[in-house]
Motif scaffolding. Sequence first.
Motif, PDB file in Angstrom:
ATOM      1  N   THR A 192       0.813  -1.222   0.000  1.00 46.50           N
ATOM      2  CA  THR A 192       0.000   0.000   0.000  1.00 46.50           C
ATOM      3  C   THR A 192       0.845   1.271   0.000  1.00 46.50           C
ATOM      4  O   THR A 192       0.291   2.364  -0.057  1.00 46.50           O
ATOM      5  CB  THR A 192      -0.933   0.032   1.236  1.00 46.50           C
ATOM      6  N   GLU A 193       2.135   1.139   0.047  1.00 47.14           N
ATOM      7  CA  GLU A 193       3.005   2.317   0.131  1.00 47.14           C
ATOM      8  C   GLU A 193       2.722   3.276  -1.030  1.00 47.14           C
ATOM      9  O   GLU A 193       2.704   2.882  -2.196  1.00 47.14           O
ATOM     10  CB  GLU A 193       4.474   1.897   0.102  1.00 47.14           C
ATOM     11  N   GLY A 194       2.484   4.523  -0.687  1.00 54.89           N
ATOM     12  CA  GLY A 194       2.257   5.542  -1.694  1.00 54.89           C
ATOM     13  C   GLY A 194       0.873   5.537  -2.302  1.00 54.89           C
ATOM     14  O   GLY A 194       0.604   6.305  -3.227  1.00 54.89           O
ATOM     15  N   THR A 195      -0.029   4.714  -1.804  1.00 56.77           N
ATOM     16  CA  THR A 195      -1.399   4.657  -2.333  1.00 56.77           C
ATOM     17  C   THR A 195      -2.372   5.248  -1.321  1.00 56.77           C
ATOM     18  O   THR A 195      -2.046   5.430  -0.145  1.00 56.77           O
ATOM     19  CB  THR A 195      -1.837   3.211  -2.639  1.00 56.77           C
ATOM     20  N   ALA A 196      -3.586   5.501  -1.800  1.00 52.28           N
ATOM     21  CA  ALA A 196      -4.619   6.010  -0.899  1.00 52.28           C
ATOM     22  C   ALA A 196      -4.955   5.003   0.192  1.00 52.28           C
ATOM     23  O   ALA A 196      -5.413   5.384   1.276  1.00 52.28           O
ATOM     24  CB  ALA A 196      -5.875   6.353  -1.696  1.00 52.28           C
ATOM     25  N   LEU A 197      -4.723   3.735  -0.074  1.00 52.85           N
ATOM     26  CA  LEU A 197      -4.999   2.713   0.951  1.00 52.85           C
ATOM     27  C   LEU A 197      -4.145   2.917   2.187  1.00 52.85           C
ATOM     28  O   LEU A 197      -4.551   2.567   3.295  1.00 52.85           O
ATOM     29  CB  LEU A 197      -4.745   1.316   0.371  1.00 52.85           C
ATOM     30  N   ALA A 198      -2.965   3.489   2.009  1.00 50.36           N
ATOM     31  CA  ALA A 198      -2.075   3.708   3.146  1.00 50.36           C
ATOM     32  C   ALA A 198      -2.606   4.791   4.077  1.00 50.36           C
ATOM     33  O   ALA A 198      -2.100   4.963   5.193  1.00 50.36           O
ATOM     34  CB  ALA A 198      -0.673   4.076   2.661  1.00 50.36           C
ATOM     35  N   GLU A 199      -3.616   5.521   3.637  1.00 48.21           N
ATOM     36  CA  GLU A 199      -4.210   6.567   4.469  1.00 48.21           C
ATOM     37  C   GLU A 199      -5.274   6.019   5.407  1.00 48.21           C
ATOM     38  O   GLU A 199      -5.788   6.745   6.258  1.00 48.21           O
ATOM     39  CB  GLU A 199      -4.857   7.630   3.574  1.00 48.21           C
ATOM     40  N   LEU A 200      -5.642   4.776   5.224  1.00 49.15           N
ATOM     41  CA  LEU A 200      -6.775   4.209   5.944  1.00 49.15           C
ATOM     42  C   LEU A 200      -6.370   3.611   7.274  1.00 49.15           C
ATOM     43  O   LEU A 200      -5.205   3.293   7.515  1.00 49.15           O
ATOM     44  CB  LEU A 200      -7.433   3.117   5.087  1.00 49.15           C
ATOM     45  N   SER A 201      -7.357   3.419   8.132  1.00 50.15           N
ATOM     46  CA  SER A 201      -7.144   2.572   9.298  1.00 50.15           C
ATOM     47  C   SER A 201      -7.051   1.126   8.816  1.00 50.15           C
ATOM     48  O   SER A 201      -7.437   0.807   7.675  1.00 50.15           O
ATOM     49  CB  SER A 201      -8.302   2.714  10.289  1.00 50.15           C
ATOM     50  N   LEU A 202      -6.581   0.247   9.673  1.00 43.67           N
ATOM     51  CA  LEU A 202      -6.492  -1.162   9.285  1.00 43.67           C
ATOM     52  C   LEU A 202      -7.870  -1.722   8.960  1.00 43.67           C
ATOM     53  O   LEU A 202      -8.036  -2.465   7.978  1.00 43.67           O
ATOM     54  CB  LEU A 202      -5.821  -1.963  10.410  1.00 43.67           C
ATOM     55  N   GLU A 203      -8.863  -1.365   9.778  1.00 40.69           N
ATOM     56  CA  GLU A 203     -10.225  -1.857   9.509  1.00 40.69           C
ATOM     57  C   GLU A 203     -10.718  -1.386   8.145  1.00 40.69           C
ATOM     58  O   GLU A 203     -11.328  -2.139   7.380  1.00 40.69           O
ATOM     59  CB  GLU A 203     -11.198  -1.363  10.593  1.00 40.69           C
TER      60      GLU A 203
END
Length: 231
Positions: free
Chosen positions: A76-87
């Motif tokens: 997820t590095e550098g993606t919008a997914l990296a902005e999320l909580s784990l859940e």
Amino acid sequence: MTSSITLGRRRMLSLAAVSATVFAAPALWTRPARAFDHPALPYDDSALEPVISAHTVGLHYGRHHAGYFRNLNRLTEGTALAELSLEEAVQASSGIPSLQPVFNNAGQAWNHVVYWDQFVPGGPSAPEGRLAGMIDETFGDLETFKEQFVSTAGSVFGSGWAWLTYHAGQLWLEGLRNADNPLAHGRTALIGIDVWEHAYYLDYENRRGEHVRAVLDSLINWSVVADRLPS
Ligand SMILES: [Fe+2]
């Protein structure tokens, strides 16, 4: 560590918005990465003995669980997914074929937090109050619940998890494959027992049922489980 299974950064992003940004706004992929953090084990490696050896806990937490976080951060590095909580990462990646590797690692990262946290020593050794009543109402009694949980764990073909969940006002037993979990399906996880071989093979060899029964008899902190029950 608290008994909460809620982890990580809390971003007020709806899942719809997350999916939209992941797939429709490539510029967001250049955002700086925010690492998903591997929580500290809330007890010593030897705290679960003799049911689970310190050797197994050390490998399971220190290598397997750590590896899922490491892979998740890499994917997820550098993606919008990296902005999320784990859940949110679990929910955003569930059911999307191109994000299956993310789901596998986010799911396993989250599943193991549920797993370790429910073993914090010092709680009641049997369910109490509302949870005890629900178990009796659903399964008849605690012994029958345990027998059905062991049976559910045995029904998982290959790697996966056995779960006690809450959904639609009731308790359920579910066997799910690989990294799949109740969170991905909108259900509340109350107990999750890992039936991947790495969880028990060093201590129990192929005796999965014996391992699951011992965990249910001796390791569950029923106060932690009760706290997971929605009010
Ligand atoms: Fe595991």
